[in-house]
Design a protein around this motif. Structure first.
Motif, PDB file in Angstrom:
ATOM      1  N   VAL A  73       0.856  -1.182   0.000  1.00  0.00           N
ATOM      2  CA  VAL A  73       0.000   0.000   0.000  1.00  0.00           C
ATOM      3  C   VAL A  73       0.900   1.241   0.000  1.00  0.00           C
ATOM      4  CG1 VAL A  73      -1.855   1.233   1.182  1.00  0.00           C
ATOM      5  CG2 VAL A  73      -1.757  -1.259   1.272  1.00  0.00           C
ATOM      6  N   ARG A  74       0.603   2.195  -0.878  1.00  0.00           N
ATOM      7  CA  ARG A  74       1.401   3.418  -1.026  1.00  0.00           C
ATOM      8  C   ARG A  74       0.522   4.649  -0.823  1.00  0.00           C
ATOM      9  NH1 ARG A  74       4.589   0.184  -0.353  1.00  0.00           N
ATOM     10  NH2 ARG A  74       5.955  -0.848  -1.813  1.00  0.00           N
ATOM     11  N   PRO A  75       1.134   5.782  -0.449  1.00  0.00           N
ATOM     12  CA  PRO A  75       0.361   7.015  -0.283  1.00  0.00           C
ATOM     13  C   PRO A  75      -0.303   7.509  -1.569  1.00  0.00           C
ATOM     14  CG  PRO A  75       2.434   7.188   0.874  1.00  0.00           C
ATOM     15  CD  PRO A  75       2.492   5.923   0.058  1.00  0.00           C
ATOM     16  N   SER A  76       0.119   7.032  -2.719  1.00  0.00           N
ATOM     17  CA  SER A  76      -0.507   7.444  -3.980  1.00  0.00           C
ATOM     18  C   SER A  76      -1.753   6.617  -4.303  1.00  0.00           C
ATOM     19  CB  SER A  76       0.498   7.318  -5.128  1.00  0.00           C
ATOM     20  OG  SER A  76       0.928   5.973  -5.241  1.00  0.00           O
ATOM     21  N   HIS A  77      -2.069   5.630  -3.490  1.00  0.00           N
ATOM     22  CA  HIS A  77      -3.217   4.761  -3.732  1.00  0.00           C
ATOM     23  C   HIS A  77      -4.465   5.349  -3.105  1.00  0.00           C
ATOM     24  CE1 HIS A  77      -0.383   1.051  -4.236  1.00  0.00           C
ATOM     25  NE2 HIS A  77      -0.173   2.001  -5.121  1.00  0.00           N
ATOM     26  N   ARG A  78      -5.591   4.693  -3.358  1.00  0.00           N
ATOM     27  CA  ARG A  78      -6.838   5.117  -2.730  1.00  0.00           C
ATOM     28  C   ARG A  78      -7.601   3.898  -2.245  1.00  0.00           C
ATOM     29  NH1 ARG A  78     -10.878   7.315  -7.518  1.00  0.00           N
ATOM     30  NH2 ARG A  78     -11.553   5.277  -8.271  1.00  0.00           N
ATOM     31  N   ILE A  79      -8.599   4.162  -1.392  1.00  0.00           N
ATOM     32  CA  ILE A  79      -9.411   3.112  -0.786  1.00  0.00           C
ATOM     33  C   ILE A  79     -10.867   3.399  -1.113  1.00  0.00           C
ATOM     34  CG2 ILE A  79     -10.218   2.204   1.431  1.00  0.00           C
ATOM     35  CD1 ILE A  79      -7.381   2.786   2.495  1.00  0.00           C
ATOM     36  N   VAL A  80     -11.590   2.353  -1.496  1.00  0.00           N
ATOM     37  CA  VAL A  80     -13.028   2.472  -1.715  1.00  0.00           C
ATOM     38  C   VAL A  80     -13.710   1.757  -0.555  1.00  0.00           C
ATOM     39  CG1 VAL A  80     -14.956   1.940  -3.238  1.00  0.00           C
ATOM     40  CG2 VAL A  80     -12.737   2.554  -4.215  1.00  0.00           C
ATOM     41  N   SER A  90      -0.764   8.770   4.079  1.00  0.00           N
ATOM     42  CA  SER A  90       0.422   8.126   4.640  1.00  0.00           C
ATOM     43  C   SER A  90       0.086   6.697   5.023  1.00  0.00           C
ATOM     44  CB  SER A  90       0.943   8.894   5.856  1.00  0.00           C
ATOM     45  OG  SER A  90       0.027   8.790   6.931  1.00  0.00           O
ATOM     46  N   VAL A  91       1.125   5.862   5.066  1.00  0.00           N
ATOM     47  CA  VAL A  91       0.984   4.461   5.448  1.00  0.00           C
ATOM     48  C   VAL A  91       2.062   4.179   6.488  1.00  0.00           C
ATOM     49  CG1 VAL A  91       0.994   2.064   4.662  1.00  0.00           C
ATOM     50  CG2 VAL A  91       0.201   3.876   3.126  1.00  0.00           C
ATOM     51  N   SER A  92       1.668   3.596   7.621  1.00  0.00           N
ATOM     52  CA  SER A  92       2.654   3.314   8.662  1.00  0.00           C
ATOM     53  C   SER A  92       2.415   1.945   9.289  1.00  0.00           C
ATOM     54  CB  SER A  92       2.610   4.399   9.741  1.00  0.00           C
ATOM     55  OG  SER A  92       1.363   4.381  10.397  1.00  0.00           O
ATOM     56  N   ASP A  93       3.469   1.423   9.916  1.00  0.00           N
ATOM     57  CA  ASP A  93       3.421   0.188  10.685  1.00  0.00           C
ATOM     58  C   ASP A  93       3.618   0.591  12.145  1.00  0.00           C
ATOM     59  OD1 ASP A  93       3.732  -2.277  11.886  1.00  0.00           O
ATOM     60  OD2 ASP A  93       5.522  -2.832  10.762  1.00  0.00           O
ATOM     61  N   PRO A  94       2.525   0.832  12.886  1.00  0.00           N
ATOM     62  CA  PRO A  94       2.646   1.431  14.210  1.00  0.00           C
ATOM     63  C   PRO A  94       3.401   0.582  15.230  1.00  0.00           C
ATOM     64  CG  PRO A  94       0.397   0.721  13.828  1.00  0.00           C
ATOM     65  CD  PRO A  94       1.137   0.544  12.541  1.00  0.00           C
ATOM     66  N   THR A  95       3.361  -0.728  15.121  1.00  0.00           N
ATOM     67  CA  THR A  95       4.054  -1.576  16.091  1.00  0.00           C
ATOM     68  C   THR A  95       5.477  -1.904  15.654  1.00  0.00           C
ATOM     69  OG1 THR A  95       3.262  -3.616  15.061  1.00  0.00           O
ATOM     70  CG2 THR A  95       1.887  -2.656  16.805  1.00  0.00           C
ATOM     71  N   GLU A 101      -1.075  -2.399   9.238  1.00  0.00           N
ATOM     72  CA  GLU A 101      -0.717  -1.112   8.648  1.00  0.00           C
ATOM     73  C   GLU A 101      -1.840  -0.130   8.948  1.00  0.00           C
ATOM     74  OE1 GLU A 101       1.851  -1.630   4.673  1.00  0.00           O
ATOM     75  OE2 GLU A 101      -0.142  -2.534   4.558  1.00  0.00           O
ATOM     76  N   VAL A 102      -1.458   1.109   9.253  1.00  0.00           N
ATOM     77  CA  VAL A 102      -2.431   2.171   9.462  1.00  0.00           C
ATOM     78  C   VAL A 102      -2.284   3.147   8.303  1.00  0.00           C
ATOM     79  CG1 VAL A 102      -3.158   4.075  10.934  1.00  0.00           C
ATOM     80  CG2 VAL A 102      -2.426   1.916  11.959  1.00  0.00           C
ATOM     81  N   ILE A 103      -3.376   3.356   7.591  1.00  0.00           N
ATOM     82  CA  ILE A 103      -3.388   4.244   6.424  1.00  0.00           C
ATOM     83  C   ILE A 103      -4.186   5.486   6.810  1.00  0.00           C
ATOM     84  CG2 ILE A 103      -3.950   4.434   3.976  1.00  0.00           C
ATOM     85  CD1 ILE A 103      -4.209   1.245   4.144  1.00  0.00           C
ATOM     86  N   THR A 104      -3.518   6.627   6.777  1.00  0.00           N
ATOM     87  CA  THR A 104      -4.204   7.886   7.027  1.00  0.00           C
ATOM     88  C   THR A 104      -4.755   8.365   5.691  1.00  0.00           C
ATOM     89  OG1 THR A 104      -2.673   8.381   8.813  1.00  0.00           O
ATOM     90  CG2 THR A 104      -3.975  10.218   7.937  1.00  0.00           C
ATOM     91  N   CYS A 105      -6.055   8.615   5.644  1.00  0.00           N
ATOM     92  CA  CYS A 105      -6.736   8.964   4.396  1.00  0.00           C
ATOM     93  C   CYS A 105      -7.539  10.240   4.587  1.00  0.00           C
ATOM     94  CB  CYS A 105      -7.704   7.864   3.978  1.00  0.00           C
ATOM     95  SG  CYS A 105      -6.977   6.249   3.794  1.00  0.00           S
ATOM     96  N   VAL A 106      -7.952  10.792   3.476  1.00  0.00           N
ATOM     97  CA  VAL A 106      -8.848  11.934   3.519  1.00  0.00           C
ATOM     98  C   VAL A 106      -9.903  11.754   2.435  1.00  0.00           C
ATOM     99  CG1 VAL A 106      -7.477  13.399   2.000  1.00  0.00           C
ATOM    100  CG2 VAL A 106      -8.980  14.448   3.659  1.00  0.00           C
TER     101      VAL A 106
END
Length: 122
Positions: A73-80, A90-95, A101-106
């Motif tokens: 998963v990349r920041p240039s992707h999107r989620i439906v 942004s995409v992160s691995d918090p642990t 993975e935690v994906i911050t979206c808008v």
């Protein structure tokens, strides 16, 4: 330390999409979105905000999407998510253990809160 996500919290079905650019018959660039994965996720909405774009304001609805770790998963992707389209920021691995993975979206909401400012001439 990051909170661990329980598997039962991943109850929303989402599609992960990536963009590809191609030219149409007139030579114009066309962006096409392709689904490369359908996964279970925890989708949480954060309080919204507004940004100034030119002479108008645009409402933004931020989301936090948690999925099992994939690594693609990349920041240039999107989620439906249902009828909503969320743009990944942004995409992160918090642990740091490669479990989630935690994906911050808008979600951009065009026209939700729009005001136009004009200046009267003298």
């Amino acid at each position: 330390m990051a909170r661990r996500t329980l598997i039962g919290e991943l109850r929303h079905r989402i599609e992960l999409q990536s963009a590809s650019e191609s030219a149409d018959s007139y030579g114009q660039d066309v962006r096409t979105w392709t689904t490369y994965g359908t996964v279970w996720a925890m989708v949480e909405m954060s309080p919204g905000t507004e940004i100034q774009l030119g002479l108008s304001q645009q409402a933004l609805a931020p989301y936090r999407v948690t999925i099992r770790y994939r690594g693609d998963v990349r920041p240039s992707h999107r989620i439906v998510h249902g009828s909503r389209i969320l743009e990944a920021i942004s995409v992160s691995d918090p642990t740091g253990y490669g479990t989630h993975e935690v994906i911050t979206c808008v979600e951009s909401i065009p026209g939700a809160v729009t005001t136009t400012t004009t200046t009267a001439g003298a």
